[in-house]
Design a protein around this motif. Structure first.
Motif, PDB file in Angstrom:
ATOM      1  N   GLN A 276      10.568  12.014 -12.701  1.00 34.20           N
ATOM      2  CA  GLN A 276       9.019  11.959 -12.954  1.00 34.20           C
ATOM      3  C   GLN A 276       8.402  10.434 -12.984  1.00 34.20           C
ATOM      4  O   GLN A 276       7.039  10.582 -12.718  1.00 34.20           O
ATOM      5  N   GLY A 277       9.097   9.658 -13.201  1.00 37.22           N
ATOM      6  CA  GLY A 277       8.474   8.272 -13.037  1.00 37.22           C
ATOM      7  C   GLY A 277       8.037   7.803 -11.663  1.00 37.22           C
ATOM      8  O   GLY A 277       7.036   7.131 -11.585  1.00 37.22           O
ATOM      9  N   PHE A 278       8.728   8.487 -10.605  1.00 34.34           N
ATOM     10  CA  PHE A 278       8.103   8.187  -9.393  1.00 34.34           C
ATOM     11  C   PHE A 278       6.524   8.889  -9.291  1.00 34.34           C
ATOM     12  O   PHE A 278       5.890   8.222  -8.746  1.00 34.34           O
ATOM     13  N   PHE A 279       6.617  10.055  -9.602  1.00 33.93           N
ATOM     14  CA  PHE A 279       5.064  10.646  -9.650  1.00 33.93           C
ATOM     15  C   PHE A 279       4.083   9.849 -10.498  1.00 33.93           C
ATOM     16  O   PHE A 279       3.102  10.030 -10.328  1.00 33.93           O
ATOM     17  N   THR A 280       4.610   9.259 -11.742  1.00 32.80           N
ATOM     18  CA  THR A 280       3.701   8.378 -12.397  1.00 32.80           C
ATOM     19  C   THR A 280       3.293   7.273 -11.817  1.00 32.80           C
ATOM     20  O   THR A 280       2.163   6.938 -11.867  1.00 32.80           O
ATOM     21  N   LEU A 281       4.357   6.758 -10.908  1.00 32.31           N
ATOM     22  CA  LEU A 281       3.824   5.452 -10.023  1.00 32.31           C
ATOM     23  C   LEU A 281       2.826   5.934  -8.994  1.00 32.31           C
ATOM     24  O   LEU A 281       1.805   5.163  -8.868  1.00 32.31           O
TER      25      LEU A 281
ATOM     26  N   THR B 235       0.961  -0.994   0.042  1.00 34.56           N
ATOM     27  CA  THR B 235      -0.005  -0.053  -0.047  1.00 34.56           C
ATOM     28  C   THR B 235       0.973   1.165   0.073  1.00 34.56           C
ATOM     29  O   THR B 235       1.669   1.445   0.991  1.00 34.56           O
ATOM     30  N   LEU B 236       0.701   2.257  -1.199  1.00 35.37           N
ATOM     31  CA  LEU B 236       1.719   3.166  -1.243  1.00 35.37           C
ATOM     32  C   LEU B 236       1.304   4.243  -0.274  1.00 35.37           C
ATOM     33  O   LEU B 236       2.152   5.138   0.469  1.00 35.37           O
TER      34      LEU B 236
ATOM     35  N   LEU C  33      -2.111  10.859  -4.692  1.00 36.31           N
ATOM     36  CA  LEU C  33      -1.121  10.584  -3.814  1.00 36.31           C
ATOM     37  C   LEU C  33      -0.211  12.008  -3.831  1.00 36.31           C
ATOM     38  O   LEU C  33       0.298  12.473  -2.717  1.00 36.31           O
ATOM     39  N   ALA C  34       0.464  12.349  -4.669  1.00 33.56           N
ATOM     40  CA  ALA C  34       1.245  13.399  -4.861  1.00 33.56           C
ATOM     41  C   ALA C  34       0.688  14.683  -4.431  1.00 33.56           C
ATOM     42  O   ALA C  34       1.499  15.440  -3.505  1.00 33.56           O
TER      43      ALA C  34
ATOM     44  N   SER D  88      15.900  -5.107   0.769  1.00 32.91           N
ATOM     45  CA  SER D  88      16.470  -4.512   2.144  1.00 32.91           C
ATOM     46  C   SER D  88      15.811  -3.099   2.389  1.00 32.91           C
ATOM     47  O   SER D  88      15.679  -3.193   3.918  1.00 32.91           O
ATOM     48  N   LEU D  89      15.101  -2.377   1.848  1.00 35.04           N
ATOM     49  CA  LEU D  89      14.923  -1.284   2.110  1.00 35.04           C
ATOM     50  C   LEU D  89      13.472  -0.819   2.149  1.00 35.04           C
ATOM     51  O   LEU D  89      12.912   0.172   2.674  1.00 35.04           O
ATOM     52  N   ALA D  90      12.659  -1.501   1.249  1.00 38.56           N
ATOM     53  CA  ALA D  90      11.334  -1.192   0.992  1.00 38.56           C
ATOM     54  C   ALA D  90      10.205  -1.516   2.116  1.00 38.56           C
ATOM     55  O   ALA D  90       8.937  -0.970   2.070  1.00 38.56           O
ATOM     56  N   LYS D  91      10.546  -2.220   2.891  1.00 40.13           N
ATOM     57  CA  LYS D  91       9.689  -3.024   3.906  1.00 40.13           C
ATOM     58  C   LYS D  91       8.406  -3.428   3.365  1.00 40.13           C
ATOM     59  O   LYS D  91       7.356  -3.188   3.546  1.00 40.13           O
ATOM     60  N   LEU D  92       8.709  -4.466   2.262  1.00 38.97           N
ATOM     61  CA  LEU D  92       7.480  -5.137   1.642  1.00 38.97           C
ATOM     62  C   LEU D  92       6.727  -6.235   2.319  1.00 38.97           C
ATOM     63  O   LEU D  92       7.367  -6.809   3.026  1.00 38.97           O
TER      64      LEU D  92
END
Length: 441
Positions: free
Chosen positions: A222-227, A175-176, A232-233, A427-431
């Motif tokens: 910009q790929g992050f904001f597309t995601l 969940t983002l 959310l942004a 390692s870092l995303a806590k998925l």
């Protein structure tokens, strides 16, 4: 014909061996039924392979059970059976363990085609069971992938496949939102100025890696904001970054409502670089003109924090500060600037910043004047640190960057961007992780 005593002992020994093996097989199936049981399937029997190096456990469908279509995930009538397939399970007492099962094919009327059935312990064409992939992936967070493979007598490729499966599952099910604060920074991952753009969530109650972009360009960021999408942004309240222009431009476009905080750590780093340029240039000039080399081996005296200096270094710094040099004046300007971070009010912090820039512009020290010009240009973004009540800074981002670098160093560098991306998310995303019937430590 009568048998000798030695022959009788050998027979008794073989009988005992078979009895122990039978008991072991029965107990192993009992353990599996306790910790790795699935309705609709039965563990039929367990045996050693002919070379005695692996344990093979036969699985069959429970009588009357219906196969599940792997296309629509619904029960469907049977069609035929495929040859026996081996699924690698978690090793047991140093033995490799395999589940043996003849997959059924189903004639699915919903999908209007013939599909291989879905089995609960496996996924698609993976040769490893889900439990084993999760087991390897968890160990791959603690050890390097090579060490994980060696510890469990498997291959690097199987560890890679396990991590890839767990990361893909986690990215699909994470969940983002909501996201209150983000930090963006870049790290170098290969020679030749190859960088990654990393975006972190740095909320007070949640810090995690959200996104990885190849290169540090406008298109990449910009790929992050597309995601995450516009909704959310629009709810992001704080953004921390350095002064890299592509980042500043995208943040103005996509997060105009957010309080944009410039990274104090990068500001101090740039000031240290300017001071070092002054020292190096003046040291070369003094050497060329035949003056006493008072600045020789003084780099770290001037760049280290005062509280981190040793007793010997303090005396050496005191001797250097006695001289009327540009380097000394630049050092005093750098030390005076540190008082900025002690303010709580953005108004008083702004007055101090303006006065410091005015004094610096009159110093006739070009590298420091460039810093003052840059600080004036980004004045409001710097003061946003105080408007946010000092709650957010890129200190968290720098800490996460260090963890990312440790992840890369553990493997002595990944050869492809894709593998590096998997390792960092892992390692870092806590998925989230897929649920299994039992936690195998």
């Amino acid at each position: 014909m009568a048998r000798s005593g030695g022959e009788d002992a050998a027979v008794r020994f073989m009988v005992e061996v078979f009895a122990v093996a039978a008991f072991f097989a029965m107990e192993l199936i009992t353990i599996l039924n306790r910790c790795h049981h699935f309705s609709g399937f039965v563990y039929q029997h367990a045996r050693f392979s002919p070379d005695k190096k692996t344990i093979e456990i036969a699985v069959r469908p429970r009588s009357g059970s219906t196969a599940v279509c792997s296309g629509c995930h619904q029960p469907a009538p049977g069609y035929d059976h495929l040859p026996e397939r081996r699924f690698e399970f978690i090793p047991f007492w140093g033995f490799l363990v395999f589940l043996l099962y003849s997959m059924r094919r189903v004639d699915c009327r919903r999908c209007n085609t013939v599909f291989v059935e879905e089995v609960p312990w496996g996924d698609g064409k993976h040769q490893l069971t889900r439990a084993y992939m999760l087991f390897l992936a968890r160990w791959a967070r603690k050890l390097s992938w090579k060490e994980t493979a060696e510890s469990f007598r498997t291959t690097w490729d199987k560890v890679h496949d396990a991590v890839q499966y767990i990361v893909a599952w986690g990215l699909e099910h994470r969940t983002l939102g909501p996201i209150e604060a983000i930090g963006v920074d870049e790290i170098q991952y290969a020679k030749g100025h190859k960088y990654l753009t990393l975006v972190y969530q740095i909320d007070l109650g949640m810090t995690r890696l959200l996104w990885i972009g190849k290169e540090r360009t406008i298109q990449s960021f910009q790929g992050f904001f597309t995601l995450i999408g516009d909704e959310l942004a629009s709810n992001i309240l704080f953004v921390c970054s350095d002064m890299w222009q592509p980042y500043l431009k995208v943040i103005r476009q996509k997060c105009s409502q957010a309080l944009h905080i410039l990274d104090r750590f990068h500001i101090v780093a740039k000031m240290n670089d300017a001071l070092d340029d002054v020292r190096a240039g003046e040291s070369r000039r003094m050497h060329r003109d035949g003056y006493e080399p008072v600045l020789k081996k003084s780099r770290w005296l001037l760049l280290k924090r005062t509280q981190n200096l040793t007793g010997k270094q303090r005396f050496r710094l005191r001797d250097v500060l006695r001289y009327n040099l540009k380097t000394v004046r630049a050092y005093l300007l750098k030390e005076a600037f540190q008082q900025l971070w002690d303010y709580d009010s953005p108004t008083w912090a702004g007055k101090f910043l303006d006065e410091w820039c005015r004094q610096t512009m009159r110093s006739r020290i070009e590298p420091m004047k460039k810093i003052a010009i840059s600080l004036r240009k980004h004045r409001e973004l710097i003061l946003n640190y105080f408007r946010a009540q000092k709650l957010f800074s890129s200190g968290v981002v720098e800490g996460l960057n260090n963890k990312a670098k440790v992840t890369m160093r553990k493997s002595y560098g990944f050869r492809t961007f894709r593998v590096l991306e998997l390792a960092l998310y892992h390692s870092l995303a806590k998925l989230p992780e897929p649920q299994v019937t039992h936690d195998f430590f």
